[in-house]
Design an enzyme around this catalytic site. Structure first.
Site, PDB file in Angstrom:
ATOM      1  N   TYR A  61     -28.504  11.222 -47.678  1.00 25.85           N
ATOM      2  CA  TYR A  61     -29.109  12.470 -47.198  1.00 25.85           C
ATOM      3  C   TYR A  61     -28.140  13.635 -47.313  1.00 25.85           C
ATOM      4  O   TYR A  61     -26.955  13.498 -47.022  1.00 25.85           O
ATOM      5  CB  TYR A  61     -29.572  12.311 -45.750  1.00 25.85           C
ATOM      6  CG  TYR A  61     -30.845  11.490 -45.644  1.00 25.85           C
ATOM      7  CD1 TYR A  61     -32.019  11.909 -46.279  1.00 25.85           C
ATOM      8  CD2 TYR A  61     -30.869  10.305 -44.921  1.00 25.85           C
ATOM      9  CE1 TYR A  61     -33.182  11.158 -46.190  1.00 25.85           C
ATOM     10  CE2 TYR A  61     -32.029   9.556 -44.811  1.00 25.85           C
ATOM     11  CZ  TYR A  61     -33.190   9.986 -45.462  1.00 25.85           C
ATOM     12  OH  TYR A  61     -34.331   9.255 -45.383  1.00 25.85           O
ATOM     13  N   LYS A  79     -28.107  -8.514 -18.306  1.00 24.35           N
ATOM     14  CA  LYS A  79     -29.005  -7.357 -18.405  1.00 24.35           C
ATOM     15  C   LYS A  79     -28.922  -6.765 -19.813  1.00 24.35           C
ATOM     16  O   LYS A  79     -27.997  -7.100 -20.573  1.00 24.35           O
ATOM     17  CB  LYS A  79     -28.588  -6.315 -17.360  1.00 24.35           C
ATOM     18  CG  LYS A  79     -27.148  -5.849 -17.514  1.00 24.35           C
ATOM     19  CD  LYS A  79     -26.667  -5.090 -16.282  1.00 24.35           C
ATOM     20  CE  LYS A  79     -25.260  -4.558 -16.494  1.00 24.35           C
ATOM     21  NZ  LYS A  79     -24.728  -3.931 -15.279  1.00 24.35           N
TER      22      LYS A  79
HETATM   23  C1  LIG Z   1     -23.518  -4.346 -15.122  1.00 27.53           C
HETATM   24  C2  LIG Z   1     -23.069  -4.740 -13.766  1.00 27.53           C
HETATM   25  C3  LIG Z   1     -22.103  -5.745 -13.601  1.00 27.53           C
HETATM   26  C4  LIG Z   1     -21.332  -6.352 -14.760  1.00 27.53           C
HETATM   27  O1  LIG Z   1     -20.299  -5.454 -15.116  1.00 27.53           O
HETATM   28  P1  LIG Z   1     -19.180  -5.800 -16.209  1.00 27.53           P
HETATM   29  O2  LIG Z   1     -18.223  -4.684 -16.087  1.00 27.53           O
HETATM   30  O3  LIG Z   1     -19.868  -5.835 -17.528  1.00 27.53           O
HETATM   31  O4  LIG Z   1     -18.610  -7.115 -15.828  1.00 27.53           O
HETATM   32  C5  LIG Z   1     -21.816  -6.157 -12.310  1.00 27.53           C
HETATM   33  N1  LIG Z   1     -22.437  -5.602 -11.250  1.00 27.53           N
HETATM   34  C6  LIG Z   1     -23.333  -4.604 -11.362  1.00 27.53           C
HETATM   35  C7  LIG Z   1     -23.963  -4.032 -10.151  1.00 27.53           C
HETATM   36  C8  LIG Z   1     -23.676  -4.131 -12.621  1.00 27.53           C
HETATM   37  O5  LIG Z   1     -24.549  -3.125 -12.737  1.00 27.53           O
END
Ligand SMILES: *Cc1c(COP(=O)(O)O)cnc(C)c1O
Length: 382
Positions: free
Chosen positions: A265, A38
């Site tokens: 800046y 994601k």
């Molecule tokens: C983002 C997410 C993960 C992965 O989590 P990590 O801590 O990066 O391994 C797993 N499950 C869900 C539901 C998530 O939202």
């Protein structure tokens, strides 16, 4: 060969392969990896990461949104893609068109999804105490009813651990509580002859610290990228994960700042003595946190550390390079990664910016190219 852009991300496929085998070796029996790619694969580049992972034999992925899932399908990913987050009814068509599996978080959403009319695969999301998304673990009937919905095929069921990275006795106890609640629910549904499909609860910290909690998938994100959320976790970890991502930017110009002059800046950098400064072609619009301004952050140039000075700009950042000779426009600065014997960890940058590594990498900007290295980058010569 070094890249020609102003600033870019380089991915190390060897580090990724090492992380994959390290994590795979820790999987409980019967459990497979379902990488979380994601947020553009935590900023690493979703299509690049998916390509590398598919080549390594990974065939299940999770993403946050239907659009992210559709993008992966369009890039040629043909394994299972689970959408973890919310999907608006106007986007239900994407789930069908791109064969995405949607998580269902409550009875109303399940009914809406079934009413869309096309057959869809779903995973039931169960809230076992995190209180973010999902059916309550205490309430089995709404879950049972999803199995009866006409257009939904339940192919899995999962929960999310809120505290698997915590080291306090209460965090450890709560992780076990969540697991007990989840597995009790799985057993009850199965005793009603309902097919829950693949069940899963481990995230990165879960797999690294509680592999015995089991499941059919481990949804690994941060660990797969060779990262820890904090510096303390990196230092405490027994797992030798290797960072996959390096971040580079070109030197755009080098100049002398005379005594009494200021730079950037509000002329916020005014050292009161003669200094050499360089402008790097990367800024906060690329995801370099503005909170690294004023000497908080640093970069590597020709194997030496140079502090970030003045205010980080949208597209540019000033660094003090006094004492780093032979610096020229076009030279490469390392913002995250290794140069010679020195390393700048993303975890360090996160701690300097007052956040976690996950936020740093997932906010790396769209302007940065993501390139997969064929081999380690050759050492830079002055
Ligand atoms: C983002 C997410 C993960 C992965 O989590 P990590 O801590 O990066 O391994 C797993 N499950 C869900 C539901 C998530 O939202």
């Amino acid at each position: 060969m070094p890249h020609t852009n102003r600033a870019w991300i380089e991915l190390n496929p060897t580090a990724l392969a090492d992380n994959l085998s390290l994590l795979a070796a820790r999987l409980p029996a019967g459990c497979r990896l379902m990488p979380a790619i994601k947020a553009n694969a935590y900023g690493h580049g979703a299509t690049q990461m998916a390509g590398l992972l598919c080549a390594a034999g990974i065939d299940a992925f999770c993403v946050a949104s239907a659009e992210e899932g559709a993008q992966l399908r369009s890039a040629g990913v043909d394994g299972q893609i689970l959408v973890l987050g919310y999907t608006h009814p106007d986007q239900f068509c994407l789930l069908h068109q791109y064969s995405l599996t949607q998580s269902v978080v409550d009875a109303d959403f399940a009914a809406q999804l079934s009413a869309f009319g096309a057959p869809l695969c779903v995973h039931l999301c169960v809230d076992t105490g995190m209180h973010r998304l999902g059916f309550s673990w205490q309430d089995i009937d709404p879950l049972r009813q999803v199995f009866a919905l006409k257009n939904l095929q339940v192919t899995g069921m999962f929960t999310h651990l809120s505290s698997a990275d915590g080291t306090t006795p209460s965090a450890i106890a709560f992780t076990h509580t969540q697991s007990d609640r989840f597995w009790a629910l799985v057993r009850r549904l199965r005793s009603d002859d309902l097919n829950t499909g693949a069940v899963h609860l481990l995230n990165s910290a879960g797999l690294l610290r509680y592999p015995w909690l089991g499941g059919d998938f481990a949804r690994v994100g941060i660990a797969l990228y060779g990262l820890f959320s904090t510096e303390a976790e990196r230092n405490a970890a027994s797992a030798k994960l290797r960072p996959v991502l390096s971040l580079y930017a070109r030197v755009a110009s080098v100049r002398t700042l005379c005594a009494g002059e200021g730079a950037g800046y509000a002329l916020a950098y005014n050292p009161g003595e003669e200094r050499r400064i360089a402008a790097l072609s990367i800024g906060y619009a690329d995801g370099l946190p503005r909170s690294l301004s004023g000497g908080v952050g640093r970069v590597l140039l020709h194997g030496q550390f140079a502090p970030i000075v003045g205010r980080v700009c949208m597209d540019q950042t000033l660094v003090d390079v006094t004492g780093i000779p032979n610096l020229h426009p076009g030279d490469i600065a390392t913002l995250i990664g290794q140069e010679g014997t020195q390393t700048l960890h993303a975890e360090t940058l996160a701690s300097q910016a007052g956040t976690i590594t996950n936020e740093i990498v997932s906010c790396l900007g769209q302007r940065l190219d993501r390139v997969v290295a064929d081999c380690p980058r050759p050492a830079q010569t002055g």
